[in-house]
Design a protein around this motif. Sequence first.
Motif, short mmCIF file in Angstrom:
data_model
loop_
_atom_site.label_atom_id
_atom_site.label_comp_id
_atom_site.label_asym_id
_atom_site.label_seq_id
_atom_site.Cartn_x
_atom_site.Cartn_y
_atom_site.Cartn_z
N ASP A 1 42.31 44.96 25.72
CA ASP A 1 43.00 45.60 26.84
C ASP A 1 42.51 47.02 27.06
O ASP A 1 42.34 47.46 28.21
N THR B 1 37.35 49.32 33.77
CA THR B 1 37.87 49.30 35.13
C THR B 1 37.93 50.70 35.72
O THR B 1 37.54 50.92 36.87
N PRO C 1 42.62 38.51 33.82
CA PRO C 1 41.67 38.76 34.91
C PRO C 1 42.03 38.06 36.21
O PRO C 1 41.88 38.64 37.29
N VAL D 1 34.96 42.76 33.57
CA VAL D 1 36.38 42.80 33.24
C VAL D 1 37.08 41.53 33.73
O VAL D 1 37.87 40.91 33.00
N THR D 2 36.79 41.12 34.95
CA THR D 2 37.46 39.95 35.53
C THR D 2 36.82 38.63 35.11
O THR D 2 37.42 37.57 35.30
N LEU E 1 32.97 41.49 25.66
CA LEU E 1 33.91 41.14 26.72
C LEU E 1 33.40 39.99 27.57
O LEU E 1 34.17 39.42 28.36
N ARG F 1 38.99 46.83 28.59
CA ARG F 1 39.05 46.44 30.00
C ARG F 1 39.54 47.59 30.88
O ARG F 1 39.01 47.82 31.97
#
Length: 373
Positions: A275, A282, A187, A125-126, A260, A278
């Motif tokens: 979005d 998360t 991120p 994700v980041t 991603l 993610r």
Amino acid sequence: MNDTARPIEPDRTSGRTHATGTDTATGAFRPAGVTVLRPRPAISLLLHRRSAVVAVTLLLLLAVAMSAAACLGQTYISPADVWHTVRTGSGPYDLVVMELRVPRIVLGALVGVALGLAGALVQTVTRNPLASPDVIGVGHGAAAATVLALSAGLVGSPSAMPVVSVVGGLAAAALVYVLAWRHGMQPSRFVLTGVGIGVALSAVVQLYLADSELEAAEQVKLWLTGSLNGRGWEQAGPLAVVLLLSLPALVWASRAVRPLGLDADTAASLGVRVDRARLALTVLGVVLAATATGAAGPIGFVALTAPQLARRLTRTPQLPLFCSALTGAVILVTADLAARTVLPPLEVPVGALTSLVGGPYLLWLLGRNRVGG
């Protein structure tokens, strides 16, 4: 001609294709090192051969580490006696094997799996190899919830409150996500907000330790280092249930992490709702990390190192979830074995040992990224 331009030659007997390049049936391209499996005409699966070899190797290493952990300790037990005790549930070593070692080993493997998966999801994700669930405040949130519940007298000891730890970790991650949201999720902002929230929550824990009774402070300090000592089936059961319930989401996540790994615009052009994806990844990573923290306390650096080690072993463009889980399990079971045996009869908390080893790794990774940048 480049190997990636060669057509696939189908194997009519096994349903597999061996060459790298174009699928003659669909005209699609596939990357090098990947085998197409067609168990049925309507089903095609991509198997990364190196990842499969690494996964099998990690499974063997995990089996060896778990066997060694069952045999070694202040009392050495031969593998034959361990196997007999596990198989029959009785024998002269029943208490040591079945009550003390096996539950602890199983819990360590499950915690390692959960942390490895959580680290891979958060780093995807980041898009930051230095990120981990601790960075976004999961561990600090669990610790703050623990000390607040203790100070309020809701529970008597940290080991009796895994549910409170999970709620605290989820609440901290939710707070970070809300504060970092500005017409979308960036991120870098997400990571920096998590660092700030983690520092604030860490201050709450330190204030409690400074004002609490000596005995209560010692209990909290032991829990904060992360330890498998005194834990077993009571903590392993809920964690195993969470992992089983997460399997469908993890199957989806194994496909979602691929686009991603690209930049947001490219992923969106491929039809990915960036979005939403993610957020879902998360939430899944935070649930796994918070549950593992509730079971064993905050164990540092496993979620940080396991995905990166797995990626270097498999050499895949994205973080491999399955190999990250196995790497986390191998790291934690091996670290707990060393923590029990390195300074007998003293038992070092496994979280202290992983932090001691993970610190130099983090410095190396920082230096490597700085040189690479």
